[in-house]
Design an enzyme around this catalytic site. Structure first.
Site, PDB file in Angstrom:
ATOM      1  N   LYS A  56       0.846  -1.208   0.000  1.00  0.00           N
ATOM      2  CA  LYS A  56       0.000   0.000   0.000  1.00  0.00           C
ATOM      3  C   LYS A  56       0.877   1.253   0.000  1.00  0.00           C
ATOM      4  CE  LYS A  56      -3.825  -2.318   2.280  1.00  0.00           C
ATOM      5  NZ  LYS A  56      -4.497  -2.651   3.539  1.00  0.00           N
ATOM      6  N   GLN A 112      -4.425  -1.550   9.637  1.00  0.00           N
ATOM      7  CA  GLN A 112      -4.282  -2.889   9.054  1.00  0.00           C
ATOM      8  C   GLN A 112      -4.831  -3.930  10.037  1.00  0.00           C
ATOM      9  OE1 GLN A 112      -3.053  -3.519   5.854  1.00  0.00           O
ATOM     10  NE2 GLN A 112      -3.852  -5.569   6.275  1.00  0.00           N
ATOM     11  N   ASP A 116     -11.172   3.079   3.407  1.00  0.00           N
ATOM     12  CA  ASP A 116     -11.546   1.662   3.235  1.00  0.00           C
ATOM     13  C   ASP A 116     -13.058   1.515   3.038  1.00  0.00           C
ATOM     14  OD1 ASP A 116      -9.549  -0.219   3.118  1.00  0.00           O
ATOM     15  OD2 ASP A 116      -9.264  -0.354   5.289  1.00  0.00           O
TER      16      ASP A 116
END
Ligand code: NAP
Length: 302
Positions: free
Chosen positions: A54, A98, A121
């Protein structure tokens, strides 16, 4: 008939180039770039490799990126305080935590602490609600479904009036993609059916689909005879079915298979995504797009 392959690896490159160009333009006009922070708790090797990818991608498209690594024994209160700090940081447009988090931390509490306007997200209940309302309310569609819709659109597959069948009803793939495809608007306007383990006749539903989206996590669940000739088949499944030695690195790597019997299905479908190299590369790509969108919302450009 051999289906047209919808390659996520190629679409990823197109989208990342578009993002890079837009970031340059925004930097020139407004003097800012999107900022993305990734919070990693502990040293889970899979999490480290996701976060690294990422951050690498964010760097490639010209974002400001911060990898904030925290010890596995950080307290829940300290993690919440860290999120609060980034919520208030004007240079940060996207905050990612995460998963999984260590057992002593309430994941839901942590995710819900992220400012919904930085929740790139798209899993915060506010963003789930915005997605359900649709239209201009939507800020951050969750990345995998967002990627699926983008692939369908970029492949030139007509969605308006199409029969879409989604196999799977998870909160991260099945439910959101079904919701997105049924909305009024481009890339949607479809008639949508969701099927799952309690569905009476899975095959009969799949056979009606002009667009079949499969996210079950069961290798080869969808048989070639369930596919309508010419249909667009999006295989979200990523199943480890064994190991092999990589020709490139000489190391052992997983053999991955989708939820659709690809070799047989590609002779019937009109469009199909491979596994690997299909939906997989789209998730991080759309994360970058959501982070760019977050800055654009802030600057009043969207
Ligand atoms: P999940 O939470 O396990 O949900 C699977 C869904 O499929 C459930 O709704 C389940 O039904 C349904 N299902 C399972 N077996 C079935 C069967 N035999 N017949 C009909 N329905 C069945 O999985 P997920 O998180 O959505 O992920 C699905 C797959 O996509 C996995 O292989 C995952 O690795 C992959 N994935 C890929 C990406 C990516 O490429 N970026 C991202 C996310 C997920 P019930 O609800 O009735 O149990």
């Amino acid at each position: 008939m051999t289906a047209t392959l919808i390659k996520g690896t190629e679409i990823r490159e197109q989208i990342l180039e578009e993002i890079t160009e837009e970031v340059k333009q925004i930097k020139e006009k407004h003097g800012v770039v999107p900022g993305l922070v990734t919070i990693l708790v502990g040293e889970n090797p899979a999490s480290i490799s996701y976060v690294t990818l990422k951050i690498k991608t964010a760097h490639r498209v010209g974002f400001k990126e911060i990898q904030d690594s925290q010890s596995v024994d950080i307290s829940e209160a300290d993690l919440l305080a860290l999120i609060d700090k980034y919520n208030k940081d004007d240079s940060i447009n996207g905050i990612l935590v995460q998963l999984p988090l260590p057992k002593h931390i309430d994941e839901k509490k942590v995710l819900n602490a992220i400012d919904p306007d930085k929740d790139v997200d798209g899993f915060h209940p506010v963003n789930v609600g915005r997605l359900m309302i649709g239209g201009k309310e939507v800020k951050f569609p969750p990345c995998t479904p967002f990627g699926i819709q983008e692939m369908i659109v970029r492949a030139g597959v007509e969605t308006s009036g199409a029969e879409v069948v989604v196999v799977g009803r998870s909160n991260i793939v099945g439910k959101p993609i079904a919701n997105m495809m049924v909305q009024k608007g481009p890339g949607a306007n479809a008639t949508v059916t969701i099927v799952h383990t309690r569905t009476k006749d899975l095959a009969a539903h799949c056979k009606r689909a002009d667009i079949l989206i499969v996210a079950a996590g069961v290798p080869d669940l969808v048989k070639p005879e369930w596919i309508k000739p010419g249909a667009c088949v999006i295989d979200v499944g990523v199943n480890r079915v064994g190991e092999k030695v990589s020709e490139k690195t000489g190391k052992k790597v997983a053999i991955l298979k989708g939820d659709v019997d690809f070799d047989a299905a590609k002779e019937i479908a009109g469009y199909i995504t491979p596994v690997p190299g299909g939906v997989g590369p789209m998730t991080i790509t759309m994360l970058m797009l959501n982070t760019l969108k977050s800055l654009k919302f802030k600057l009043g450009l969207m």
